[in-house]
Write a protein that holds these residues in place. Structure first.
Motif, PDB file in Angstrom:
ATOM      1  N   ASP A  89       1.324  -1.115   0.184  1.00 21.86           N
ATOM      2  CA  ASP A  89      -0.151  -0.163  -0.191  1.00 21.86           C
ATOM      3  C   ASP A  89       0.981   1.310  -0.421  1.00 21.86           C
ATOM      4  O   ASP A  89       0.954   1.633   1.045  1.00 21.86           O
ATOM      5  N   LEU A  90       1.152   1.805  -1.341  1.00 15.10           N
ATOM      6  CA  LEU A  90       2.582   2.616  -1.600  1.00 15.10           C
ATOM      7  C   LEU A  90       1.367   4.149  -0.721  1.00 15.10           C
ATOM      8  O   LEU A  90       2.091   4.583  -0.561  1.00 15.10           O
ATOM      9  N   ASP A  94       3.336   6.273   2.105  1.00 23.27           N
ATOM     10  CA  ASP A  94       4.002   7.776   1.163  1.00 23.27           C
ATOM     11  C   ASP A  94       3.558   8.884   2.473  1.00 23.27           C
ATOM     12  O   ASP A  94       4.098   9.825   3.072  1.00 23.27           O
ATOM     13  N   ARG A  95       2.291   8.486   3.017  1.00 16.04           N
ATOM     14  CA  ARG A  95       1.439   9.090   3.867  1.00 16.04           C
ATOM     15  C   ARG A  95       2.198   9.377   5.539  1.00 16.04           C
ATOM     16  O   ARG A  95       2.134  10.163   5.887  1.00 16.04           O
ATOM     17  N   GLY A 158       8.240   8.026  -4.038  1.00 13.33           N
ATOM     18  CA  GLY A 158       9.834   6.612  -4.831  1.00 13.33           C
ATOM     19  C   GLY A 158      10.239   5.428  -5.148  1.00 13.33           C
ATOM     20  O   GLY A 158      10.299   4.785  -5.621  1.00 13.33           O
ATOM     21  N   LEU A 159       8.402   4.918  -4.519  1.00 11.00           N
ATOM     22  CA  LEU A 159       8.414   3.738  -4.910  1.00 11.00           C
ATOM     23  C   LEU A 159       7.517   3.285  -5.942  1.00 11.00           C
ATOM     24  O   LEU A 159       7.217   2.078  -6.792  1.00 11.00           O
ATOM     25  N   GLU A 160       6.654   4.656  -6.774  1.00  9.21           N
ATOM     26  CA  GLU A 160       6.224   3.676  -7.984  1.00  9.21           C
ATOM     27  C   GLU A 160       6.975   3.695  -8.971  1.00  9.21           C
ATOM     28  O   GLU A 160       8.050   3.818  -9.092  1.00  9.21           O
ATOM     29  N   ARG A 236       8.036   0.309   3.592  1.00  3.78           N
ATOM     30  CA  ARG A 236       8.876   0.135   2.865  1.00  3.78           C
ATOM     31  C   ARG A 236       9.772  -0.753   2.147  1.00  3.78           C
ATOM     32  O   ARG A 236      10.318  -0.971   1.287  1.00  3.78           O
ATOM     33  N   TRP A 237      10.476  -0.631   3.447  1.00  5.08           N
ATOM     34  CA  TRP A 237      11.953  -2.239   3.193  1.00  5.08           C
ATOM     35  C   TRP A 237      11.065  -3.566   2.997  1.00  5.08           C
ATOM     36  O   TRP A 237      12.103  -3.966   2.096  1.00  5.08           O
TER      37      TRP A 237
END
Length: 403
Positions: A89-90, A94-95, A158-160, A236-237
């Motif tokens: 869930d990007l 990000d949020r 940054g992960l899109e 993220r990781w």
């Protein structure tokens, strides 16, 4: 349980007793590379190194279907990369990490004195750096390269799929595969002692170096993340590990699983050798100490002389005395005590500020300004204008990632 492990592995029986089936998974991972990335790299001789890397970049930037005559190996790699895991869930990541930039100053310290140094307490994992012969000669450049990647993947968006962070991560994965291919053909690589170069087990520890260890390190020097920011970091990781080709059976999902991976890694890691100590001495003398000196006032002169004990004290706080002793990091008891006492006090101040959400935005803006300024200064100082080693102009030393 698995009968055979690399001969440099320690405490195998204890690991099997403590970790059960996960120990089997971990030890098997020492014999595994990255099949999809390795298959694409195996096509480099036929394609040509430069053409293969151009194909990779175009696939990152516009999709693999935009690459004329893309080999089956590249299509298979991007079939995995383009298959977004259902757990990702990007938007939430990000949020919840939108304001981590308020601690830019502290994160730079933790990157150098904790994340990078922690990985050198394993002679088998450090061996690829030794055999590609680059870091000791230019510790500053490689630290900037790692920092460039981390900045991009930590940005909002940054992960899109078509972000620069995505491309850099995929290139890191292929750089690993290129090094792995070169070392597998090198008669000096001792497969029985060290396992596969950049094996899955040690690749998995990358997530610990850049997630679990920084979270702890930031807290130690008074810059604690909010609970939701920590959760976003683990998420993220987890995705970055997926993009880097870490097998799902080894990929940690949260803090508890990262701690488990760290525990078995530290228990079984091969012993430190002279090259590990040389790596630490190099990053300290060539990068960390000069950078701390830049942060200290020029007068009186004794303040600049404090840079070394400050670096050594930080490393001992971050790594613990046992690993610091193994790595030959000098004792710095006074500085270490100061950091251990001052860190919690600063943390209370920052935690109080964090309770007022309206402070987060301005502090983040200040942190980003500082980061941009420091990035320009460091790149000028160390003459680094590229992002990763595959784009570096060369420094007199061959590297498998460069054409």
């Amino acid at each position: 349980m698995l009968a055979e492990v690399p001969t440099t592995v320690r405490h195998k029986a204890e690991a099997e007793r403590r970790f059960g089936d996960f120990a089997t998974t971990y030890f098997e991972a020492m014999w595994a590379g990255d099949p999809l990335a390795d298959a694409f790299v195996a096509d480099f001789p036929a394609l040509g190194h430069g053409k293969a890397m151009r194909m990779l970049k175009k696939a990152c930037q516009a999709g693999v279907d935009s690459v004329p005559d893309a080999p089956a190996s590249l299509r298979a790699l991007f079939a995995q990369l383009d298959d977004v895991p259902e757990w990702l869930d990007l938007e939430v990541i990000d949020r919840d990490s939108a304001h981590i930039g308020r601690y830019t100053r502290q994160s730079g310290i933790v990157l150098g004195a904790a994340s990078l140094v922690s990985g050198y307490a394993n002679s088998a994992a450090s061996r690829p750096l030794e055999m590609t012969g680059r870091y000791i000669e230019n510790a500053g450049a490689r630290t900037i390269e790692v920092g460039s990647w981390l900045v991009e993947v930590s940005k909002t968006g940054g992960l899109e799929r078509f972000s620069s962070g995505f491309e850099l991560t995929v290139r890191v994965r292929i750089i690993h595969a290129l090094v792995r291919a070169a070392l597998r053909e090198d008669p000096e690589w001792d497969l029985g002692a060290w396992g596969v170069p950049i094996c899955q087990a040690f690749l998995g520890y990358t997530l610990i170096e850049f997630c679990l260890i920084p979270i702890r390190g930031m807290r130690a020097i008074g810059a604690p993340y909010l609970p939701e920011e920590e959760a976003a970091a683990y998420a993220r990781w987890r995705y970055l590990g997926h993009l880097l080709g870490i097998d799902e059976t080894l990929l940690p999902r949260d803090r508890e699983e990262q701690e488990r991976l760290e525990d078995i890694y530290l228990l079984t890691r091969p012993p430190v050798d002279s090259y590990c100590r040389d790596l630490v001495a190099s990053i300290n003398s060539e990068f960390l100490v000069p950078e701390i000196e830049c942060l200290l006032p020029a007068r009186p002169a004794r303040l600049r002389r404090a840079a070394k004990p400050v670096v050594h004290g930080l490393e001992r706080v971050f790594l613990g005395d046992q690993i610091a002793d193994e790595l030959g990091i000098p004792q710095a008891p006074r500085t270490k005590r100061i950091i251990e006492r001052v860190g919690p006090a600063i943390a209370r101040v920052n935690a109080a500020l964090d309770r007022y959400p309206r402070t987060l935005g301005p502090r983040t803006t200040l942190g980003e300004r500082y980061r941009v300024k420091q990035d320009h200064r460091l790149r000028t100082k160390y003459a680094v204008q590229h992002d990763l080693v595959d784009e570096s102009p060369g420094d007199g030393l061959p590297h498998p990632a460069r054409a």
